[in-house]
Enzyme design. Sequence first.
Site, mmCIF file in Angstrom:
data_model
loop_
_atom_site.group_PDB
_atom_site.id
_atom_site.type_symbol
_atom_site.label_atom_id
_atom_site.label_comp_id
_atom_site.label_asym_id
_atom_site.label_seq_id
_atom_site.Cartn_x
_atom_site.Cartn_y
_atom_site.Cartn_z
ATOM 1 N NE ARG A 9 83.164 -44.351 44.576
ATOM 2 C CZ ARG A 9 83.916 -45.447 44.548
ATOM 3 N NH1 ARG A 9 85.229 -45.358 44.626
ATOM 4 N NH2 ARG A 9 83.360 -46.631 44.458
ATOM 5 C CE LYS A 81 92.549 -50.272 44.285
ATOM 6 N NZ LYS A 81 92.689 -51.715 44.174
ATOM 7 C CG ASP A 82 89.577 -46.285 42.639
ATOM 8 O OD1 ASP A 82 90.019 -47.285 42.044
ATOM 9 O OD2 ASP A 82 88.956 -46.343 43.711
ATOM 10 N NE ARG A 129 96.460 -54.211 40.354
ATOM 11 C CZ ARG A 129 96.342 -54.892 41.478
ATOM 12 N NH1 ARG A 129 97.308 -55.693 41.874
ATOM 13 N NH2 ARG A 129 95.261 -54.797 42.216
ATOM 14 N NE ARG A 147 82.875 -52.773 38.364
ATOM 15 C CZ ARG A 147 82.137 -51.685 38.234
ATOM 16 N NH1 ARG A 147 81.297 -51.553 37.237
ATOM 17 N NH2 ARG A 147 82.237 -50.704 39.093
ATOM 18 N NE ARG A 153 84.881 -55.483 44.228
ATOM 19 C CZ ARG A 153 85.942 -54.913 43.707
ATOM 20 N NH1 ARG A 153 87.068 -55.591 43.587
ATOM 21 N NH2 ARG A 153 85.911 -53.665 43.308
ATOM 22 C CB CYS A 240 90.925 -49.699 35.367
ATOM 23 S SG CYS A 240 89.702 -48.529 34.880
HETATM 24 N N1 LIG Z 1 88.979 -50.437 42.804
HETATM 25 C C1 LIG Z 1 88.244 -50.235 44.021
HETATM 26 C C2 LIG Z 1 89.149 -49.896 45.150
HETATM 27 N N2 LIG Z 1 89.781 -48.717 45.209
HETATM 28 C C3 LIG Z 1 90.550 -48.692 46.330
HETATM 29 C C4 LIG Z 1 90.393 -49.903 46.982
HETATM 30 C C5 LIG Z 1 91.077 -50.300 48.229
HETATM 31 C C6 LIG Z 1 91.702 -49.206 49.055
HETATM 32 C C7 LIG Z 1 92.994 -48.659 48.546
HETATM 33 O O1 LIG Z 1 93.639 -49.184 47.619
HETATM 34 O O2 LIG Z 1 93.417 -47.618 49.104
HETATM 35 C C8 LIG Z 1 89.483 -50.672 46.254
HETATM 36 C C9 LIG Z 1 88.976 -52.028 46.577
HETATM 37 C C10 LIG Z 1 89.864 -53.153 46.129
HETATM 38 O O3 LIG Z 1 90.612 -53.033 45.146
HETATM 39 O O4 LIG Z 1 89.792 -54.236 46.758
#
Ligand SMILES: NCc1[nH]cc(CCC(=O)O)c1CC(=O)O
Length: 303
Positions: A9, A81-82, A129, A147, A153, A240
Amino acid sequence: MDRLRIATRKSPLALWQSEHVAAALRARHPSLEVELVPLSTRGDEVLDRSLAAIGGKGLFLKELEIAMQAGEADCAVHSLKDVPMELEPGFVLPAILARADHADGFVSNAFDGIDALPAGARVGTSSLRRQAQLRARRPDLELRDLRGNVNTRLAKLDAGDYDAIVLACAGLQRLGLDTRIRARLDAPDWLPAPAQGAIAIECRDDAPQLQRLLATLDDAPTRRCVEAERAMNRALHGSCHVPVAAFAWLDGDRLRLEGLVGSAQDGRAVRAGGESAHAEGDALGARVASLLLEAGAGAFLPG
Ligand SMILES: NCc1[nH]cc(CCC(=O)O)c1CC(=O)O
């Protein structure tokens, strides 16, 4: 292999993470030519609606997977986590890198932490969460959607739209913004997203040589922990769309897992924990998910 193309990305955090993977691969394999292929994804383009509303699952991955399928890139780098609990068929994660900071961070220009916020303070986060855990601690706060990428942000916080926001410490640290963290929100009091702080590499499952090359970056202890967290989330059908938090860590010869499911509306939440041998993270995650359901987590999960 003499050349490797990494789909990524275009956000500053995604580019940092992909560059980090590229540098690690160049260091281990000096003759390998590594380049980035930056791509736009729907998750980056649609900022006016919540991720849940536009179908969060895999939103950040799809375009990168299409590029790998088309042979335009060899692998893709993601924040784990995504990454959805079930990968698209035909794809694998040959490497999960050593986890950075797992914690969320409290970011504010005026206040030192959640407890220091005045009644009615405006806190920005679109994460169910984070909303659930904020409500549980401070039912009097005004939670507002927020967002965009990390820099966007922070700009909205600085513009005065919020009194505080919550972001992952790992993202802030990678971008050299760790001085913005006013307080760490640490496990087990405050739980992160499953696999927060861990970077994963995805590639097609039909390229064994490529998978072996990428697997040189895999960190076994991190994999054990995030497998337990993701197994818990999978058993709860987490994405999510649901306020699910989990953190696992190694404690001597034991793997420990703490999980939470809560309500973003009213701050009710249930927690459960457990432990297992290192190699049994999948079973541990499933067991903690069952304990959460027995404790009433079903009331906070959709359907
Ligand atoms: N959802 C977006 C996202 N995906 C991963 C991270 C941070 C880096 C990570 O968790 O490795 C973030 C930003 C956040 O939540 O502040």
